[in-house]
Design an enzyme around this catalytic site. Structure first.
Site, PDB file in Angstrom:
ATOM      1  N   LYS A  72      -6.825 -23.254  48.554  1.00  0.00           N
ATOM      2  CA  LYS A  72      -5.683 -23.038  47.664  1.00  0.00           C
ATOM      3  C   LYS A  72      -4.504 -23.934  47.990  1.00  0.00           C
ATOM      4  O   LYS A  72      -3.702 -24.263  47.106  1.00  0.00           O
ATOM      5  CB  LYS A  72      -5.247 -21.572  47.736  1.00  0.00           C
ATOM      6  CG  LYS A  72      -6.215 -20.609  47.063  1.00  0.00           C
ATOM      7  CD  LYS A  72      -5.750 -19.179  47.186  1.00  0.00           C
ATOM      8  CE  LYS A  72      -6.619 -18.238  46.381  1.00  0.00           C
ATOM      9  NZ  LYS A  72      -6.408 -18.379  44.930  1.00  0.00           N
ATOM     10  N   ASN A 118     -13.133 -10.982  43.792  1.00  0.00           N
ATOM     11  CA  ASN A 118     -11.818 -11.276  44.337  1.00  0.00           C
ATOM     12  C   ASN A 118     -10.746 -10.737  43.408  1.00  0.00           C
ATOM     13  O   ASN A 118     -10.887 -10.749  42.189  1.00  0.00           O
ATOM     14  CB  ASN A 118     -11.641 -12.780  44.613  1.00  0.00           C
ATOM     15  CG  ASN A 118     -10.988 -13.524  43.461  1.00  0.00           C
ATOM     16  OD1 ASN A 118      -9.772 -13.443  43.269  1.00  0.00           O
ATOM     17  ND2 ASN A 118     -11.791 -14.255  42.696  1.00  0.00           N
ATOM     18  N   ARG A 119      -9.691 -10.257  44.022  1.00  0.00           N
ATOM     19  CA  ARG A 119      -8.474  -9.873  43.304  1.00  0.00           C
ATOM     20  C   ARG A 119      -7.283 -10.464  44.059  1.00  0.00           C
ATOM     21  O   ARG A 119      -6.287  -9.808  44.347  1.00  0.00           O
ATOM     22  CB  ARG A 119      -8.369  -8.349  43.180  1.00  0.00           C
ATOM     23  CG  ARG A 119      -8.427  -7.579  44.492  1.00  0.00           C
ATOM     24  CD  ARG A 119      -8.301  -6.077  44.233  1.00  0.00           C
ATOM     25  NE  ARG A 119      -8.267  -5.327  45.481  1.00  0.00           N
ATOM     26  CZ  ARG A 119      -8.899  -4.173  45.668  1.00  0.00           C
ATOM     27  NH1 ARG A 119      -9.628  -3.651  44.697  1.00  0.00           N
ATOM     28  NH2 ARG A 119      -8.803  -3.536  46.827  1.00  0.00           N
ATOM     29  N   PHE A 122      -3.557 -15.275  42.857  1.00  0.00           N
ATOM     30  CA  PHE A 122      -2.849 -16.552  43.040  1.00  0.00           C
ATOM     31  C   PHE A 122      -2.014 -16.550  44.322  1.00  0.00           C
ATOM     32  O   PHE A 122      -0.842 -16.960  44.328  1.00  0.00           O
ATOM     33  CB  PHE A 122      -1.933 -16.860  41.844  1.00  0.00           C
ATOM     34  CG  PHE A 122      -2.644 -17.350  40.608  1.00  0.00           C
ATOM     35  CD1 PHE A 122      -3.937 -17.829  40.655  1.00  0.00           C
ATOM     36  CD2 PHE A 122      -1.993 -17.328  39.386  1.00  0.00           C
ATOM     37  CE1 PHE A 122      -4.582 -18.275  39.501  1.00  0.00           C
ATOM     38  CE2 PHE A 122      -2.619 -17.775  38.227  1.00  0.00           C
ATOM     39  CZ  PHE A 122      -3.920 -18.251  38.292  1.00  0.00           C
ATOM     40  N   SER A 183      -7.633 -16.435  35.028  1.00  0.00           N
ATOM     41  CA  SER A 183      -7.820 -15.491  36.129  1.00  0.00           C
ATOM     42  C   SER A 183      -7.555 -14.068  35.646  1.00  0.00           C
ATOM     43  O   SER A 183      -6.570 -13.823  34.942  1.00  0.00           O
ATOM     44  CB  SER A 183      -6.870 -15.818  37.283  1.00  0.00           C
ATOM     45  OG  SER A 183      -6.885 -14.776  38.243  1.00  0.00           O
ATOM     46  N   ASN A 185      -6.704 -11.682  37.613  1.00  0.00           N
ATOM     47  CA  ASN A 185      -5.965 -11.013  38.675  1.00  0.00           C
ATOM     48  C   ASN A 185      -4.453 -11.161  38.575  1.00  0.00           C
ATOM     49  O   ASN A 185      -3.731 -10.701  39.451  1.00  0.00           O
ATOM     50  CB  ASN A 185      -6.439 -11.542  40.037  1.00  0.00           C
ATOM     51  CG  ASN A 185      -7.929 -11.330  40.232  1.00  0.00           C
ATOM     52  OD1 ASN A 185      -8.441 -10.257  39.968  1.00  0.00           O
ATOM     53  ND2 ASN A 185      -8.618 -12.372  40.660  1.00  0.00           N
ATOM     54  N   THR A 186      -3.966 -11.827  37.528  1.00  0.00           N
ATOM     55  CA  THR A 186      -2.529 -11.912  37.255  1.00  0.00           C
ATOM     56  C   THR A 186      -2.276 -11.265  35.904  1.00  0.00           C
ATOM     57  O   THR A 186      -2.870 -11.670  34.899  1.00  0.00           O
ATOM     58  CB  THR A 186      -2.057 -13.378  37.248  1.00  0.00           C
ATOM     59  OG1 THR A 186      -2.217 -13.934  38.556  1.00  0.00           O
ATOM     60  CG2 THR A 186      -0.582 -13.478  36.847  1.00  0.00           C
ATOM     61  N   LYS A 227      -8.605 -24.179  31.672  1.00  0.00           N
ATOM     62  CA  LYS A 227      -9.749 -23.420  32.186  1.00  0.00           C
ATOM     63  C   LYS A 227      -9.769 -22.036  31.558  1.00  0.00           C
ATOM     64  O   LYS A 227      -8.822 -21.255  31.704  1.00  0.00           O
ATOM     65  CB  LYS A 227      -9.651 -23.304  33.717  1.00  0.00           C
ATOM     66  CG  LYS A 227     -10.823 -22.596  34.372  1.00  0.00           C
ATOM     67  CD  LYS A 227     -10.699 -22.667  35.879  1.00  0.00           C
ATOM     68  CE  LYS A 227     -11.900 -22.035  36.584  1.00  0.00           C
ATOM     69  NZ  LYS A 227     -11.799 -22.150  38.056  1.00  0.00           N
ATOM     70  N   ASN A 259     -14.493 -18.667  34.445  1.00  0.00           N
ATOM     71  CA  ASN A 259     -13.843 -18.105  35.630  1.00  0.00           C
ATOM     72  C   ASN A 259     -14.588 -16.815  35.983  1.00  0.00           C
ATOM     73  O   ASN A 259     -15.636 -16.537  35.403  1.00  0.00           O
ATOM     74  CB  ASN A 259     -12.358 -17.853  35.334  1.00  0.00           C
ATOM     75  CG  ASN A 259     -11.493 -17.905  36.575  1.00  0.00           C
ATOM     76  OD1 ASN A 259     -11.869 -17.416  37.629  1.00  0.00           O
ATOM     77  ND2 ASN A 259     -10.312 -18.500  36.441  1.00  0.00           N
ATOM     78  N   GLY A 306     -21.614 -18.818  38.220  1.00  0.00           N
ATOM     79  CA  GLY A 306     -22.930 -18.383  38.670  1.00  0.00           C
ATOM     80  C   GLY A 306     -23.867 -19.484  39.097  1.00  0.00           C
ATOM     81  O   GLY A 306     -25.048 -19.224  39.352  1.00  0.00           O
TER      82      GLY A 306
END
Length: 365
Positions: A72, A118-119, A122, A183, A185-186, A227, A259, A306
């Site tokens: 990252k 994953n969570r 960012f 994503s 997760n945001t 993306k 994603n 995948g």
């Protein structure tokens, strides 16, 4: 392989994020030592001409890219390139000095399925820090991408400002920029994939990148790669691809399709966050094919989701015509030799199907 039989079981005794940070720390040490990078790269590893391509104005030695999320903060970019990837994407990064992300634990393994949840949200040290890190590193021998994201606290209607700030700060250091709007997760981030919000974001970033290129005396702006998520309904995906065709430049820009997923049909525990790994592959293939049909070859398409080995890469390329793919969750399961192993597996698949060069994979083979 030594890694999968001995090292991975030892690493998997640790919390997933702790193990990831430890492995990245080792690569970071290699990043600061050119002789160690040369050792990682190996001797006499000339590029395989059958896998070389020029796309978006960049030369790719092979089509296997490392997706954002592994590094990252760009601390191991040179070392990751030395491992044999055809391109490397660092980030995702948010403006300024970044943000802590979601509370731990936030990274989980699904070992029987060789998958991850994953969570993370960012978590990163920010565009300013990434610029300082990359400034100290030599230019990579492969294209370097930087994935840009929106800060958690930024209202969705102000997202363009976040992406523009990071783009400006990091413009000298990347060969292309991924625009991560996918994503899970945001909060509300995926709303940027749709309608007027997508149009506003892409129009603004194309204009900003053009201004930055002119200020730097460049003949053309650097590529932008939005993306998108595999969880998009087909009708919204098709509208988004049409918008990309309308707003982005053929021959320069690309679209990354996909994603992590929160679709319960493919994610056995969405409460743990976005899911990635082989169980996602059927969904990824379908969505990448759908994106390809709508793009009609106007923009480069990058397949993601995948992909675990070179055979998976070949299948996705053959079905959709995408000339590049990205991997992420396969990295901790297959280890640091994954890029070289996947390129060999891809060449073997090409041999089985009588394919002489990458450009022929989608030509009815």
């Amino acid at each position: 392989m030594l890694y999968e039989k001995i090292l991975a079981p030892l690493l998997f005794r640790l919390d997933a994020e702790t193990a990831h940070n430890g492995a990245l720390g080792l690569l970071r040490r290699a990043n600061a030592r050119p002789w160690l990078q040369a050792l990682l790269a190996g001797r006499d590893r000339a590029p395989e001409p059958r896998l070389e391509q020029t796309l978006c104005g960049m030369r790719f030695r092979n089509p296997i890219g490392l997706a954002a999320g592994v590094d990252k903060n760009g601390v191991a970019a040179s070392a990751l390139a030395a491992l044999g990837f055809g391109f490397v994407t660092v980030g995702s990064v948010t403006p300024g000095r970044g943000q802590p992300g979601n509370p731990r634990p936030r990274l989980f393994r699904d070992v029987p399925n060789r998958a991850l949840w994953n969570r993370l949200g960012f978590n990163n040290r920010g565009a300013d820090t990434l610029a300082e890190v990359l400034q100290r590193q030599p230019k990579l021998p492969v294209p370097l991408g930087i994935s840009l994201g929106k800060a958690l606290q930024t209202p969705i209607d102000d997202a363009l400002e976040d992406y523009s700030r990071s783009l400006e700060r990091l413009y000298p250091y990347a060969d292309f920029f991924e625009i991560c709007i996918s994503s899970p997760n945001t909060l509300n981030l995926r709303e940027l994939q749709e309608g007027s919000r997508l149009e506003k974001l892409l129009t603004g970033l194309v204009s900003k990148a053009g201004d930055l290129a002119r200020s730097a005396g460049m003949a053309r702006r650097k590529p932008l790669w939005p993306k998108f998520a595999h969880d998009m309904p087909p009708i919204l995906r098709d509208i988004a691809m049409s918008k990309c065709r309308e707003l982005l430049d053929p021959g320069i820009d690309a679209v990354v399709m996909g994603n992590t997923t929160v679709d319960p049909e493919f994610n056995p525990d969405p409460e743990k966050g976005g899911y990635s790994g082989p169980p996602l592959f059927p969904k990824a293939r379908e969505q990448v094919r759908g994106a390809a049909a709508r793009l009609e070859g106007r923009l480069t398409l990058v397949g993601n989701g995948g992909i675990f080995d070179g055979g998976d890469a070949y299948t996705m390329m053959r079905e959709s015509g995408c000339p590049l793919v990205q991997v992420n969750s396969a990295f901790p399961y297959r280890g640091p030799t994954i890029a070289r192993r996947m390129t060999q597996e891809l060449l073997q698949a090409m041999d089985r199907h009588g394919v002489g060069h990458m450009s022929e994979i989608a030509d009815g083979h």
